[in-house]
Design an enzyme around this catalytic site. Sequence first.
Site, PDB file in Angstrom:
ATOM      1  N   HIS A   1     -75.273 -68.273  27.022  1.00  0.00           N
ATOM      2  CA  HIS A   1     -75.773 -68.109  28.389  1.00  0.00           C
ATOM      3  C   HIS A   1     -77.277 -68.290  28.394  1.00  0.00           C
ATOM      4  O   HIS A   1     -77.914 -68.312  27.336  1.00  0.00           O
ATOM      5  CB  HIS A   1     -75.431 -66.709  28.906  1.00  0.00           C
ATOM      6  CG  HIS A   1     -76.151 -65.610  28.177  1.00  0.00           C
ATOM      7  ND1 HIS A   1     -75.786 -65.198  26.909  1.00  0.00           N
ATOM      8  CD2 HIS A   1     -77.240 -64.871  28.503  1.00  0.00           C
ATOM      9  CE1 HIS A   1     -76.593 -64.247  26.499  1.00  0.00           C
ATOM     10  NE2 HIS A   1     -77.501 -64.035  27.442  1.00  0.00           N
TER      11      HIS A   1
ATOM     12  N   HIS B   1     -78.494 -69.251  24.603  1.00  0.00           N
ATOM     13  CA  HIS B   1     -78.397 -68.490  23.351  1.00  0.00           C
ATOM     14  C   HIS B   1     -77.119 -67.670  23.344  1.00  0.00           C
ATOM     15  O   HIS B   1     -76.468 -67.521  24.377  1.00  0.00           O
ATOM     16  CB  HIS B   1     -79.644 -67.617  23.168  1.00  0.00           C
ATOM     17  CG  HIS B   1     -79.875 -66.638  24.287  1.00  0.00           C
ATOM     18  ND1 HIS B   1     -80.368 -67.020  25.523  1.00  0.00           N
ATOM     19  CD2 HIS B   1     -79.671 -65.311  24.372  1.00  0.00           C
ATOM     20  CE1 HIS B   1     -80.454 -65.956  26.307  1.00  0.00           C
ATOM     21  NE2 HIS B   1     -80.035 -64.899  25.638  1.00  0.00           N
TER      22      HIS B   1
ATOM     23  N   ARG C   1     -75.066 -55.229  13.917  1.00  0.00           N
ATOM     24  CA  ARG C   1     -76.337 -55.658  14.483  1.00  0.00           C
ATOM     25  C   ARG C   1     -76.644 -54.811  15.710  1.00  0.00           C
ATOM     26  O   ARG C   1     -75.760 -54.529  16.509  1.00  0.00           O
ATOM     27  CB  ARG C   1     -76.254 -57.131  14.878  1.00  0.00           C
ATOM     28  CG  ARG C   1     -77.508 -57.654  15.542  1.00  0.00           C
ATOM     29  CD  ARG C   1     -77.527 -59.179  15.575  1.00  0.00           C
ATOM     30  NE  ARG C   1     -78.828 -59.645  15.977  1.00  0.00           N
ATOM     31  CZ  ARG C   1     -79.138 -59.954  17.226  1.00  0.00           C
ATOM     32  NH1 ARG C   1     -78.237 -59.877  18.185  1.00  0.00           N
ATOM     33  NH2 ARG C   1     -80.354 -60.357  17.530  1.00  0.00           N
TER      34      ARG C   1
HETATM   35  C1  GA4 Z   1     -77.652 -62.035  30.781  1.00  0.00           C
HETATM   36  C2  GA4 Z   1     -78.983 -61.320  30.585  1.00  0.00           C
HETATM   37  C3  GA4 Z   1     -78.855 -59.790  30.704  1.00  0.00           C
HETATM   38  O1  GA4 Z   1     -78.208 -59.277  29.526  1.00  0.00           O
HETATM   39  C4  GA4 Z   1     -78.034 -59.393  31.934  1.00  0.00           C
HETATM   40  C5  GA4 Z   1     -76.646 -59.972  31.761  1.00  0.00           C
HETATM   41  C6  GA4 Z   1     -75.613 -59.644  32.840  1.00  0.00           C
HETATM   42  C7  GA4 Z   1     -74.687 -58.505  32.399  1.00  0.00           C
HETATM   43  O2  GA4 Z   1     -74.414 -58.348  31.219  1.00  0.00           O
HETATM   44  O3  GA4 Z   1     -74.208 -57.793  33.294  1.00  0.00           O
HETATM   45  C8  GA4 Z   1     -74.846 -60.957  33.124  1.00  0.00           C
HETATM   46  C9  GA4 Z   1     -75.607 -62.074  32.322  1.00  0.00           C
HETATM   47  C10 GA4 Z   1     -76.935 -61.432  31.998  1.00  0.00           C
HETATM   48  C11 GA4 Z   1     -75.790 -63.365  33.136  1.00  0.00           C
HETATM   49  C12 GA4 Z   1     -74.621 -63.730  34.094  1.00  0.00           C
HETATM   50  C13 GA4 Z   1     -73.853 -62.513  34.606  1.00  0.00           C
HETATM   51  C14 GA4 Z   1     -74.768 -61.289  34.600  1.00  0.00           C
HETATM   52  C15 GA4 Z   1     -73.364 -61.000  32.741  1.00  0.00           C
HETATM   53  C16 GA4 Z   1     -72.848 -62.118  33.582  1.00  0.00           C
HETATM   54  C17 GA4 Z   1     -71.677 -62.711  33.409  1.00  0.00           C
HETATM   55  C18 GA4 Z   1     -78.086 -57.888  32.164  1.00  0.00           C
HETATM   56  C19 GA4 Z   1     -78.480 -60.184  33.102  1.00  0.00           C
HETATM   57  O4  GA4 Z   1     -79.297 -59.866  33.959  1.00  0.00           O
HETATM   58  O5  GA4 Z   1     -77.816 -61.389  33.158  1.00  0.00           O
END
Ligand code: GA4
Length: 330
Positions: A205, A262, A272
Amino acid sequence: MVAASPNPIRNEKMLAVDLPVIDLSAPRSEVSKLIVKACEDYGFFKVTNHGVGQETISRMEEESLAFFSKTASEKHRAGPANPFGYGCKNIGFNGDMGEVEYLLFNTNKASIAQRSKTISEEPAKFSSAVSDYIEAVKELACELLELIAEGLWVPDTSVFSRLIRDVESDSVFRLNHYPHHHHHLKATSSSPTSYNSNRVGFGEHTDPQILTLLRSNDVGGLQISPQDGLWVPVPSDPAAFWINVGDVLQAMTNGRFVSVRHRALTNSFKSRMSMAYFGGPPLNACLRALPEVVTPEHPLLFKPFTWAEFKKTTHSLRLGDTRLNLFRIS
Ligand code: GA4
């Protein structure tokens, strides 16, 4: 024969690359140029001599370890993680899953204090470790964003950092635990990879926000993808921070910087732990490319959007989707 476990990484190209490392104690004008170059080339770099206190980091690491060492039922008391709290395996809102458990926090002090009551027997101690850590990494994030503005020759050098300094800033803090998945050796096992294969902890993502500051224990697993199908392992360095360009910074630089794809894989033998600060704008902030980066050769790539509008896409799309495409001017 050992049955092959589904291994999502099998047909991908792995490439060892020397990723940019930036020493923040070097002269400012040099540092700002190197950061801009790293954001253009990879959207990803490591910073050393970052000024975040060792004690602040260790306290956070210890609290994180103490929480993840609890029993499943104790941990679930801090859940579910929609939108904040404890989550296990489920990621986001659309069915994404991974071999990870985590705690998600809004970065506001009062809500951290409130949530800490469900996380720790000593909530004041937990809450101050989180708040102090967030304060320190937020300062580092703002410093990096000001260096970026200088390196881009943007006259208003706080154009990015003020979005994060704003009291309404919608920043997020996350603690991750990727459990190891050691398999006992079978006397008849033939291929060593059958028990050393990594699993996806957190799928590929990009981060939606402006800038991410990530720090982990000494266990590797993070990988970046500078090109489709190509993965570069990121060596662990508990003393440093890895910095990610987020989608908002890609849009504000009109695509000159890229939000890096990433993912995190689990390790067969060691757990980890990582902590990530996602610097985000206020919900009502209108995000658009800076005039300095929009030229006849580089016309505007994305329609302006508010952070609230952009966040909505993270609720409707899957983890690995390219959310910025919804705003692309074709
Ligand atoms: C990725 C970056 C951060 O960890 C986060 C993630 C969020 C989550 O885990 O709830 C998201 C992900 C993240 C991007 C797309 C959406 C939202 C999971 C998901 C499928 C907290 C964020 O802001 O975006």
